[in-house]
Design a protein around this motif. Structure first.
Motif, PDB file in Angstrom:
ATOM      1  N   GLY A 103      15.356   6.460 -10.279  1.00 28.02           N
ATOM      2  CA  GLY A 103      15.601   5.266  -9.473  1.00 28.02           C
ATOM      3  C   GLY A 103      14.565   4.199  -9.808  1.00 28.02           C
TER       4      GLY A 103
ATOM      5  N   HIS B 197      10.542  -0.145  -6.533  1.00 29.26           N
ATOM      6  CA  HIS B 197      10.999   0.039  -5.156  1.00 29.26           C
ATOM      7  C   HIS B 197      10.408   1.284  -4.527  1.00 29.26           C
ATOM      8  CE1 HIS B 197      14.795  -2.654  -4.866  1.00 29.26           C
ATOM      9  NE2 HIS B 197      13.688  -3.319  -5.173  1.00 29.26           N
ATOM     10  N   VAL B 198      10.341   2.345  -5.308  1.00 30.37           N
ATOM     11  CA  VAL B 198       9.786   3.597  -4.780  1.00 30.37           C
ATOM     12  C   VAL B 198       8.325   3.383  -4.389  1.00 30.37           C
ATOM     13  CG1 VAL B 198       9.067   5.929  -5.416  1.00 30.37           C
ATOM     14  CG2 VAL B 198      11.367   5.137  -5.965  1.00 30.37           C
TER      15      VAL B 198
ATOM     16  N   ALA C 235       8.180   1.334  -1.267  1.00 30.84           N
ATOM     17  CA  ALA C 235       8.598   2.111  -0.097  1.00 30.84           C
ATOM     18  C   ALA C 235       7.495   3.068   0.321  1.00 30.84           C
ATOM     19  CB  ALA C 235       9.885   2.872  -0.404  1.00 30.84           C
ATOM     20  N   ALA C 236       6.831   3.689  -0.676  1.00 31.98           N
ATOM     21  CA  ALA C 236       5.757   4.632  -0.356  1.00 31.98           C
ATOM     22  C   ALA C 236       4.593   3.906   0.312  1.00 31.98           C
ATOM     23  CB  ALA C 236       5.287   5.322  -1.632  1.00 31.98           C
TER      24      ALA C 236
END
Lengths: 113, 882
Positions: B51, B55-56, B59-60
């Motif tokens: 992915g 973004h990951v 988000a984290a």
């Protein structure tokens, strides 16, 4: 979680699975994904990236702790393991989850009138 | 708390997320390649399965986000940048607020030290102090030691009563006496239960043994203060038990050192040593019962102040009846006065400082009010500037609002900017306090200035917090809320922002008007105080201030026997025309007690007054002090008692006792009046001369409170050495404790007036400057906002003079209204003010007119500059900007 990525699973499911798998043995991120997919016989499709926000949430809640180690393939990896609180949380979540599944499957088992 | 820990965990737990993700991808790629996939394909597949990496990561990180805190950090950063971009504005705003804060905090610190700080003793709240006043004059009448012992037996509400008599003196360290080796100290004679009742422990040794002070022979012992012990003996514990203190020629044994931090019960003095009050008997065998003392007590637990007061008042009433009965020779007036004295018991939590508090409590609160007004002006100023600035940022704010920022979020950002200003200003203000304190205390009586405990405490902290909070309300919150209110329409209304403009300028005019009002009021007050001081300095004291020098030996403990040796020695000093001595104070040394002065026989028109101030004087007194004799003659040799019984009275007494009759040849208290002297000031330059009677010091007398006066045109600096030498040569062992010119002493009696005049001037000046800055700023922003209106008018043919005139009139209106308001404020407080004035009324038209004129000129100058700049606008540029 308000801004969380859209997930294929319902909220919280990924966290329970992570806790359950890590309860068996401490693992690093990649291995964790492999183990979840393996264990679900590839029935569940987890977007690998979504694992990391979930891990951070669990760390923040102090259900996990993490440390840098060297993996079997000789890579520097961050290995996660359950804390005492994590074990307790897992136990309650699993029973809640089973309650929910039971309820859902009873509803689904309704016969047509 | 948890939030705070999260702040530190964030970094630790987040770890190196980027490295972790890269490691994940590498492992995946390696395993895909291992399964036979070509490298390029494997990389793509790994990324697809993972992915969007960015973004990951986001988000984290979001997991750890604390929205409010993060916003705040961002806001503070933004606010800093914003202030840096406009350094002039920031400097003006911060420095005006900082000056206001510093001055407020300094005045509060003095008030705290003088009036609020409790004594550092056990349960200071249970301490009470006794007081007694003359019913007619309101003057304080001290209690005597005899009355104190009486009150102890007659009351039941107190754990104990203590007697205390403070004094200035000179003591000598060591076992033998050396001339001129003494050092000035503040001491107190106290009842032997003093430390026990107050609950003061000992740092070394013991306190006084509890004895009956009035009958038992006193211990020849002294308790030192911790500070004095440290200063003089380096904290050496072996001095305890040693006879190392000589006081008034008597050796004393140090028996103890009072607990650290205890500086006696006088808030305006630091006591160095305590003697048992019984030691009075060593020097003056029979005077202990009549010795003036301050009486303090400690309430029994559970007994309220009101009950203790009633108990003590009953006891006192019985006591005075008994005492009056014991004096059958008193006349009716004297008896009535004695019996009608008002006795009171009040809280002694903050110790005693009667003279200082009587003189300075009201002035200090007046100064507090003025300085608070200065701060209000500064706040109004900065508030107006901020309002103008946010008005200039309306477009920026409106755009942000349109883009979806919440109004609360924008207000938060504006408040942060303003709060940052206040925070910086508060720090600056606190940093200014030491300087401001030195300035204020520089105008205060010297002893009090060094003794007042001005260390910050919880009360000062609370004051700072309250002040910052109030300022935040005025300066930060109001403009922020106001300026976002009308934003919704700002974008559509275009750059001219017609929508909110009239209302905003009304607020500005209000702020401006109130600033002007406060400034005018402060200027008037400053003018009144300055002229009061001038009037007092110019007042005719009745004696010559320039050529009289006063010499004090051992803080006045010299006796007449010594005086008779010293005077001829002083007269041999070159440049000294004459020398004399006098006893029982006067010549501005004060002395509030009035003695009986009763006319022998009856006279038509004789007054009902029965008391006067008495002064015993040596030979050539009137000549030395240049006090002229207006009728009769001065004292001559052969006038001394017991050979003769003669007196000289002053003009006031002659007038009040004898009216148009000649006092010469009359007798008072058995003394023949031989002359009338000019009125001279007695306790201060301010108070009118009391009725006074002078008598010559008798041949065999031993008066203990002696001072010397000499007449010379030389300066103090020139005279100091010769005076000290002359006194040693005369074989006198006592040390010279003070050589002062009478002018300096007279000036010192004006401490309060000087403090008021100087500080009010500073505050008035500050207020004036601030008001001008405010006016200048408001005017600048107003003309900037109206550039195109002005440009249009210029294009249509208006002259520059007209533009300037129009702007000046527009801004002149709030200034005029404000001035009127300021005058109204001073008239409203004129009753209060007039108590501190001398030689002019609180409504003095010259002073008020002067203040308005000064402010008007300064305001005109402040407004003219921006107005002239605006009138120089190029119409083309102004219109093109549209």
């Amino acid at each position: 979680m308000s801004r969380g990525e859209p997930r294929d699973l319902f909220p919280g499911a990924l966290e329970i699975m992570v806790l359950r798998v890590l309860h068996r043995e401490p693992l690093h991120g990649y291995a964790l994904v492999q183990r979840i997919q393996q264990a679900s016989s590839d029935l569940l499709r987890v977007e690998e990236g979504s694992l990391y926000p979930a891990l951070q949430r669990l760390l923040k809640a102090r259900l996990l702790r993490a440390e840098w180690t060297v993996s079997s393939t000789n890579r520097r990896v961050r290995t996660y393991r359950l804390t005492r609180a994590g074990e307790k949380h897992l136990a309650t979540e699993v029973s809640r989850f089973e309650q929910m599944l039971k309820g859902v499957s009873q509803v689904l088992a309704l016969r047509n009138a | 708390m948890k939030r705070l820990r999260d702040l530190f965990r964030r970094r630790a737990e987040l770890g190196d997320l980027n490295a972790e993700i890269r490691s994940h991808l590498d492992e995946k790629i390696a395993s895909l390649i291992g399964a036979g996939m070509p490298r390029a394909e494997a990389e793509q597949a790994a990324r697809r399965a993972f992915g969007n990496v960015t973004h990951v990561e986001d988000a984290a990180r979001d997991v750890w986000r604390r929205p409010r805190v993060d916003d705040l950090v961002a806001d503070v950063g933004f606010a800093f940048r914003f202030l840096r971009r406009s350094p002039v504005f920031a400097a003006v705003a911060v420095s005006s607020l900082a000056l206001g804060i510093g001055a407020n905090l300094a005045v509060f610190t003095v008030i705290n030290a003088m009036l609020l700080r409790p004594l550092p003793v056990d349960h200071s709240g249970a301490l009470v102090v006794f007081s007694r006043r003359d019913a007619d004059t309101g003057r304080t009448n001290s209690l005597t030691f005899g009355e104190y012992t009486d009150l102890r037996t007659r009351t039941s509400s107190f754990v104990g009563l203590v007697a205390h008599a403070g004094g200035d003196g000179s003591l000598q360290v060591g076992a033998t006496l050396v001339p001129n080796a003494g050092e000035r100290i503040r001491y107190a004679r106290v009842s032997s239960n003093f430390f026990e009742v107050l609950g003061v422990g000992m740092a070394a040794g013991r306190g006084f043994l509890p004895v009956d002070d009035s009958s038992v022979d006193p211990e020849r012992s002294v308790v030192l203060s911790y500070d004095f012990w440290q200063r003089r003996f380096g904290g050496d514990p072996s001095v305890v038990g040693q006879p190392v203190i000589v006081f008034r020629d008597v050796p004393f044994t140090v028996i103890g050192v009072a607990a650290r931090g205890f500086r006696g019960i006088e808030a305006d003095e630091r006591t160095d040593a305590w003697w048992p009050v019984g030691t009075v008997k060593i020097l003056f065998a029979d005077r202990l019962a009549g010795w003036n003392v301050t009486v303090m007590g400690r309430l029994k637990p559970g007994i309220p102040l009101a009950q203790a007061r009633a108990d003590a008042q009953v006891a006192h009433a019985a006591l005075v009846v008994d005492e009056a009965a014991a004096h059958p020779n008193w006349n009716d007036a004297r008896r009535r006065r004695f019996l009608t004295q008002r006795f009171d018991v009040s809280s002694g939590r903050t110790g005693i400082a009667e003279a200082l508090r009587a003189g300075f409590t009201q002035p200090l609160y007046a100064l507090m009010a003025s300085v608070a007004a200065v701060l209000l002006i500064a706040c109004a100023n900065v508030g107006a500037l901020l309002l103008a600035r946010t008005a200039a940022r309306r477009r920026e704010l409106a755009v942000r609002l349109a883009l979806g920022s919440g109004r609360a979020r924008i207000v938060q950002q504006l408040v942060t900017e303003n709060a940052l200003l206040i925070a910086i200003a508060t720090m600056g203000g606190v940093a200014l306090v030491p300087l401001a304190l030195r300035t204020i205390l520089g105008y205060a009586p010297a002893a009090a200035a060094t003794a007042l405990d001005t260390a910050p405490d919880l009360r000062t902290l609370a004051f700072v917090v309250a002040m910052a909070f109030t300022m935040a309300l005025i300066v930060a919150l109001l403009p922020a809320i106001r300026s976002t209110r009308a934003l919704e329409g700002a974008l559509s209304a275009g750059t001219r922002g017609r929508g909110g403009a009239p209302r905003r300028s009304r607020v500005h005019h209000w702020l401006l008007g109130s600033q002007v009002a406060l400034s005018v009021a402060l200027l008037v007050v400053a003018g009144l105080f300055v002229r009061t001081l001038q009037n007092l300095r110019g007042v005719d004291a009745g004696f010559d201030r320039k050529t009289v020098v006063l010499v004090t030996l051992n803080s006045g403990a010299a006796t007449t026997a010594i005086a008779r040796k010293v005077v001829p020695a002083l007269e041999t000093i070159p440049g000294v025309q004459s020398a004399t001595f006098y006893a029982n104070l006067g010549l501005l040394g004060g002395g509030s007690a009035m003695s009986d002065c009763i006319i022998d026989g009856t006279l038509p028109g004789a007054s009902a007054e029965v008391t006067c101030a008495m002064m015993q004087v040596g030979p050539r007194f009137f000549e030395t002090t240049s006090t002229s004799i207006v009728a009769g003659r001065a004292f001559a040799t052969g006038d001394e008692p017991p050979a003769a019984q003669v007196a000289i009275i002053n003009e006031t007494m002659a007038q009040q006792y004898f009216g148009r009759w000649s006092p010469l040849g009359q007798r008072i208290q058995g003394k023949l009046i031989v002359g009338v002297a000019r009125d001279t000031k007695y306790t201060s330059l301010r108070e009118p001369a009391p009725r006074m009677m002078y008598t010559p010091v008798g041949g065999g007398w031993t008066v203990a409170d002696v001072r010397f006066a000499l007449h010379s045109h030389r300066t103090i600096a020139e005279l100091t050495g010769p005076i000290k030498r002359a006194i040693v040569d005369a074989g006198v062992t006592q040390s010279v404790t003070a050589i002062e010119s009478l002018g300096a002493i007279a000036d010192a009696t004006l401490a309060r007036e000087r403090l008021l005049a100087k500080l009010a001037s500073w505050f008035g000046l500050l207020a004036l400057v601030l008001a001008c800055i405010g006016l200048y700023g408001t005017m600048s922003f107003a003309v900037a906002r109206r550039t195109n209106e002005i440009g249009t008018r210029l294009a249509l043919g208006a002259t520059r003079a007209r533009i300037i005139g129009g702007l000046m009139i527009e801004f002149g209106t709030p200034v005029a209204i404000g001035s009127a308001g300021g005058i109204a404020v001073t008239l409203a407080v004129s009753r209060l003010l007039s108590r501190f004035l001398f030689g002019l009324g609180a409504t003095d038209p010259t002073t008020i007119g002067g203040a308005v004129l000064v402010l008007g000129l300064a305001a005109a100058a402040a407004a003219f500059l921006p107005a002239r700049r605006a009138s120089g606008t190029d119409p083309l540029i102004a219109l093109r900007a549209e």
